[in-house]
Design a protein around this motif. Structure first.
Motif, mmCIF file in Angstrom:
data_model
loop_
_atom_site.group_PDB
_atom_site.id
_atom_site.type_symbol
_atom_site.label_atom_id
_atom_site.label_comp_id
_atom_site.label_asym_id
_atom_site.label_seq_id
_atom_site.Cartn_x
_atom_site.Cartn_y
_atom_site.Cartn_z
ATOM 1 N N PRO A 1 0.846 -1.203 0.000
ATOM 2 C CA PRO A 1 0.000 0.000 0.000
ATOM 3 C C PRO A 1 0.875 1.244 0.000
ATOM 4 O O PRO A 1 1.957 1.260 0.594
ATOM 5 C CB PRO A 1 -0.801 -0.127 1.303
ATOM 6 C CG PRO A 1 0.003 -1.027 2.171
ATOM 7 C CD PRO A 1 0.725 -1.966 1.253
ATOM 8 N N GLN A 2 0.410 2.279 -0.665
ATOM 9 C CA GLN A 2 1.206 3.497 -0.787
ATOM 10 C C GLN A 2 1.503 4.131 0.567
ATOM 11 O O GLN A 2 2.557 4.728 0.769
ATOM 12 C CB GLN A 2 0.479 4.506 -1.685
ATOM 13 C CG GLN A 2 1.361 5.643 -2.191
ATOM 14 C CD GLN A 2 2.482 5.164 -3.093
ATOM 15 O OE1 GLN A 2 2.332 4.187 -3.816
ATOM 16 N NE2 GLN A 2 3.627 5.837 -3.036
ATOM 17 N N LEU A 3 0.582 3.996 1.531
ATOM 18 C CA LEU A 3 0.813 4.570 2.855
ATOM 19 C C LEU A 3 1.971 3.890 3.580
ATOM 20 O O LEU A 3 2.650 4.507 4.396
ATOM 21 C CB LEU A 3 -0.458 4.470 3.704
ATOM 22 C CG LEU A 3 -1.603 5.419 3.329
ATOM 23 C CD1 LEU A 3 -2.831 5.114 4.188
ATOM 24 C CD2 LEU A 3 -1.176 6.872 3.529
ATOM 25 N N LEU A 4 2.206 2.604 3.276
ATOM 26 C CA LEU A 4 3.279 1.863 3.932
ATOM 27 C C LEU A 4 4.619 2.118 3.256
ATOM 28 O O LEU A 4 5.654 2.214 3.899
ATOM 29 C CB LEU A 4 2.966 0.362 3.922
ATOM 30 C CG LEU A 4 4.001 -0.564 4.554
ATOM 31 C CD1 LEU A 4 4.112 -0.297 6.044
ATOM 32 C CD2 LEU A 4 3.624 -2.026 4.305
ATOM 33 N N PHE A 5 4.607 2.240 1.948
ATOM 34 C CA PHE A 5 5.840 2.406 1.173
ATOM 35 C C PHE A 5 5.666 3.627 0.285
ATOM 36 O O PHE A 5 5.130 3.544 -0.817
ATOM 37 C CB PHE A 5 6.100 1.153 0.323
ATOM 38 C CG PHE A 5 7.504 1.039 -0.180
ATOM 39 C CD1 PHE A 5 8.429 0.248 0.473
ATOM 40 C CD2 PHE A 5 7.916 1.734 -1.314
ATOM 41 C CE1 PHE A 5 9.731 0.135 0.002
ATOM 42 C CE2 PHE A 5 9.216 1.625 -1.782
ATOM 43 C CZ PHE A 5 10.121 0.825 -1.122
ATOM 44 N N LYS A 6 6.082 4.789 0.790
ATOM 45 C CA LYS A 6 5.786 6.055 0.131
ATOM 46 C C LYS A 6 6.796 6.425 -0.944
ATOM 47 O O LYS A 6 6.634 7.429 -1.618
ATOM 48 C CB LYS A 6 5.728 7.174 1.178
ATOM 49 C CG LYS A 6 4.641 6.962 2.232
ATOM 50 C CD LYS A 6 4.625 8.076 3.248
ATOM 51 C CE LYS A 6 3.565 7.832 4.306
ATOM 52 N NZ LYS A 6 3.515 8.910 5.327
ATOM 53 N N HIS A 7 7.831 5.624 -1.117
ATOM 54 C CA HIS A 7 8.882 5.984 -2.043
ATOM 55 C C HIS A 7 8.727 5.216 -3.351
ATOM 56 O O HIS A 7 7.810 4.429 -3.530
ATOM 57 C CB HIS A 7 10.239 5.730 -1.394
ATOM 58 C CG HIS A 7 10.414 6.499 -0.122
ATOM 59 N ND1 HIS A 7 10.901 7.772 -0.088
ATOM 60 C CD2 HIS A 7 10.119 6.177 1.161
ATOM 61 C CE1 HIS A 7 10.925 8.205 1.158
ATOM 62 N NE2 HIS A 7 10.459 7.253 1.933
ATOM 63 N N THR A 8 9.647 5.440 -4.259
ATOM 64 C CA THR A 8 9.557 4.842 -5.592
ATOM 65 C C THR A 8 9.526 3.328 -5.496
ATOM 66 O O THR A 8 10.428 2.714 -4.911
ATOM 67 C CB THR A 8 10.759 5.282 -6.448
ATOM 68 O OG1 THR A 8 10.776 6.699 -6.521
ATOM 69 C CG2 THR A 8 10.656 4.692 -7.844
ATOM 70 N N GLN A 9 8.498 2.710 -6.064
ATOM 71 C CA GLN A 9 8.436 1.259 -6.104
ATOM 72 C C GLN A 9 8.880 0.724 -7.463
ATOM 73 O O GLN A 9 9.632 -0.234 -7.548
ATOM 74 C CB GLN A 9 7.022 0.767 -5.783
ATOM 75 C CG GLN A 9 6.602 1.068 -4.341
ATOM 76 C CD GLN A 9 5.345 0.330 -3.932
ATOM 77 O OE1 GLN A 9 5.190 -0.861 -4.168
ATOM 78 N NE2 GLN A 9 4.428 1.044 -3.307
#
Length: 377
Positions: A48-56
Motif C-alpha cells: 500500500p502506498q501509505l506503507l511504502f511512500k517511495h519509488t516502487q
C-alpha cells in the motif's frame, strides 16, 4: 530427478521494481534458467502506498522478460491464482523480506498444495516450499513480526540465506532449521575501473537512506577527521526515508558544506557504474544489517568498503583485504576505519577482485535447499 529439470515457480518482485531485492530476484531467476524450468510470478501492487511512500517501480527499468505481474497485496484471488499456477511445480520459491506478506505467502502455498496431482515433469505430492531470506526481522518493526515469520518460514522445506548472521537468526527463531548459506553476488552489471587520483579522496553513500543505515554517523566521522586534517569528500545519492532537510542541517552544523555533496532522489541502475568509477570507496555505517547488496556491487567495480561490523558485513568485508570495519554507531571508530582505508587504498581495491561469488552458486543453493539438486551439480 534424473535428467529431467525440476520445475520452479518463483514468487518475487522483479524489475521494473527498483529495489535491490527486485534486482536480486531477476538475477536469480536468470540463473535458474540453466538448471530448471521456471516461472516467475511478480507483483502488480506489492505494498500500500501509505506503507511504502517511495519509488516502487523504476521508470527506466524494463520488465523482467516472461514474468507475470499478477499479484496484488489487497486481492486474495490473485494469491490463489498464483498458488494454482505453482501447483504443477516441484519447487515453490519465495523471496522473504518482511512479515507484511506472511498471509499472502501462506495462501499461495496453500493453493499450490491443495488438490495436488501427479503431472508430467513433476513429482507427486507437495511442491517443496523454499524461501530466500533477506531479513529475518524487518528494519522497521511491525506487530507480530516474529510469530508471522515463524509461521511462514517454519513451514518451509528449505531456507537460503546470504550471511551467517541471518542463518543464526533463523536457527534461533526456528530451532532445528539448517539454512543453506551462500554469498550474495553483485546486483548490477558494473565493470572494474582504475582508482581516481588520490589528491582528493571521494567516498560514496548510495541507495535508500533509512535511519538504520547511519548516515549521521558518517557525518560525525567526517567532522572528526576534519579536525585532524583529513578532509575526504562524501557523495550521498538516494531516496530519503526522513526529511532531507534534517541531513542538510546536520551537514551545516558540522561545517561540512564543502565536503558533502547531497543529492536526494532515486538512483537508476544505469548511473551506478559512473558513481562508483568516480569514487575511491563506499561507506556503509549501518547501525544494524542482515546483508547489503551494495557490498558486492562495490567489489565488482573494484571499490573497497568501509562498513560497520554488523550482520553480513563481517562475512564479506575483510579488514585489510577488501575494506575496513568499524564499531556500529561509533563515529570515532568509523573515522579510524576511513583513515586506515585511505592509507592502504591500492591494496584494498585489488582485494575486491578475489573469489567473487556467482549467481549460479545461488541457484544451486536453492535447489539444495529444495532437495531437488541433481548429482554432479
Amino acid at each position: 530427478m534424473g535428467g529431467v529439470s525440476p520445475t520452479v515457480t518463483f514468487v518475487a518482485p522483479v524489475p521494473p521494481y527498483g529495489s535491490g531485492i527486485a534486482s536480486h530476484s531477476g538475477y536469480l531467476a536468470t540463473a535458474l534458467d540453466a538448471r530448471t524450468d521456471r516461472t516467475v510470478l511478480s507483483w502488480h501492487h506489492q505494498y500500500p502506498q501509505l506503507l511504502f511512500k517511495h519509488t516502487q517501480r523504476s521508470a527506466t527499468a524494463r520488465p523482467y522478460p516472461g514474468a507475470r505481474f499478477l499479484l496484488r497485496w489487497w486481492d486474495p484471488l490473485s494469491w490463489i491464482r498464483a498458488g494454482r499456477i505453482a501447483r504443477r511445480s516441484d519447487v515453490l520459491l519465495l523471496t522473504w523480506t518482511t512479515p507484511f506478506h506472511a498471509v499472502h505467502y501462506k495462501v499461495i502455498a496453500w493453493a499450490a498444495r491443495a488438490g495436488r496431482r501427479r503431472t508430467a515433469g513433476a513429482s507427486a505430492g507437495r511442491p517443496a516450499l523454499v524461501a530466500v531470506v533477506h531479513n529475518v526481522e524487518p528494519h522497521e518493526k511491525m506487530p507480530l513480526q516474529r510469530p508471522l515469520t515463524r509461521w511462514v518460514l517454519g513451514s518451509c522445506t528449505g531456507l537460503v540465506a546470504h550471511s551467517t548472521s541471518v542463518a543464526e537468526q533463523l536457527q534461533e527463531l526456528i530451532p532445528g532449521v539448517e539454512p543453506v548459506v551462500t554469498t550474495m553476488p553483485t546486483l548490477l552489471e558494473v565493470a572494474p575501473a582504475p582508482l581516481p587520483p588520490t589528491d582528493e579522496i571521494r567516498l560514496l553513500f548510495f541507495g535508500f537512506v533509512r535511519p538504520y543505515k547511519g548516515l549521521d554517523v558518517a557525518l560525525d566521522a567526517l567532522a572528526l577527521l576534519r579536525e585532524e586534517g583529513l578532509r575526504p569528500r562524501l557523495r550521498i545519492r538516494g531516496e530519503f526515508w526522513e526529511p532531507v532537510e534534517q541531513f542538510r542541517a546536520q551537514v551545516r552544523a558540522r561545517g561540512l558544506e564543502d565536503q558533502v555533496d547531497l543529492q536526494p532522489g532515486y538512483v537508476p541502475d544505469g548511473e551506478v557504474d559512473g558513481l562508483l568509477a568516480d569514487c575511491h570507496a563506499v561507506v556503509l555505517p549501518y547501525r544494524s544489517a542482515s546483508q547489503s547488496g551494495v557490498v558486492p556491487v562495490a567489489f565488482a567495480a573494484g571499490r573497497p568498503v568501509v562498513a560497520s561490523n554488523v550482520g553480513g558485513f563481517v562475512d564479506t568485508v575483510v579488514e585489510g583485504v577488501n575494506g575496513t570495519l568499524a564499531e556500529a554507531g561509533d563515529p570515532r571508530s568509523l573515522a579510524d576505519a576511513i583513515r586506515r582505508l585511505v592509507d592502504d587504498l591500492p591494496t584494498l581495491a585489488a582485494g575486491t577482485q578475489k573469489d567473487q561469488p556467482t549467481w549460479d552458486d545461488v541457484a544451486q543453493a536453492v535447489l539444495v535447499a529444495a532437495g531437488v539438486h541433481r548429482g554432479g551439480d
